[in-house]
Design an enzyme around this catalytic site. Sequence first.
Site, PDB file in Angstrom:
ATOM      1  CG  ASP A   1     -53.659   5.372 -15.103  1.00  0.00           C
ATOM      2  OD1 ASP A   1     -53.399   4.168 -14.891  1.00  0.00           O
ATOM      3  OD2 ASP A   1     -54.404   6.040 -14.364  1.00  0.00           O
TER       4      ASP A   1
ATOM      5  CB  SER B   1     -53.259   3.740 -11.548  1.00  0.00           C
ATOM      6  OG  SER B   1     -53.886   5.000 -11.622  1.00  0.00           O
TER       7      SER B   1
END
Length: 283
Positions: A162, A38
């Site tokens: 993510d 991320s």
Amino acid sequence: MTTAFALSGGGNLGSVQVGMLQALAEVGIVPDTIVGTSVGALNGAWLADRGAKADISELVRIWVDLKRTNVFPLRATLSVAGFLGRKNHTVPNDNLAQILEDHVSFADLRDAPIPFHAVAADVLTGEAVLLSKGPTVSAILASAAIPGIYPPVEIDGRTLIDGGIVDGTPISHAVAVGADTVWALPTGFSCGLAKPPTGALAMLLHGVAVLAGQQLARDIELFRDRVNLHVIPPPCPLDVLPHDFTRAEEIIERSYEQTRAWLEAGAPELRGAMLRQAEPSLR
């Protein structure tokens, strides 16, 4: 000996990693390979692009100049469509893509001056996916595709979101790519808030950060005796809201000072005091 930096997710708290990187650079600790999840993939790609002699002050300026509207440009029509089930996201990722294109020059992951890998999650299987080749921007957008916020990204026939959902601080992937020394740079979470975050975006980001802390606690137990593992304690207490980018300079300075002091104390191994230092950010 192969040294890896494992950079966690954490949204606006990616600024924590900037202070850590400053302190590490000052004492000559540099990575042979970088694995990011991320926002850690964004910071990691920037570092990988510049090599061992990166000027971290440049990354400081990038973070200080960031605004919420740069990262989460909310658009009413898209948000409504997302909540009504007509779109699979509520925030476009074109601003984030532009930030990457402006600050990361290698077009393919394989061309990074320091070997670089990004971690994403397969939305159908729940598996962690290590991205080590292919278009750089697409890989990082996939790694940072907060579910329900940013659009998922399709790579090689897989729909990815993510990586923080499955591997918040990618220690396991750093080991998998051959590292025997791992420096983990967790962002922690806003552990000093006086009350819960308000708003759906803030609550979602905060929840993902708490989840990442729990994953990190498990990874510490799993890998502490298998590799030379150093987990830099993130600042705590910390009271910044998850979508507040206005305090980046303050957070960077605090993280730098704390990391520098920790390094001067000998970067204690994951025993006793070191584990207790990490615990507040893992609860």
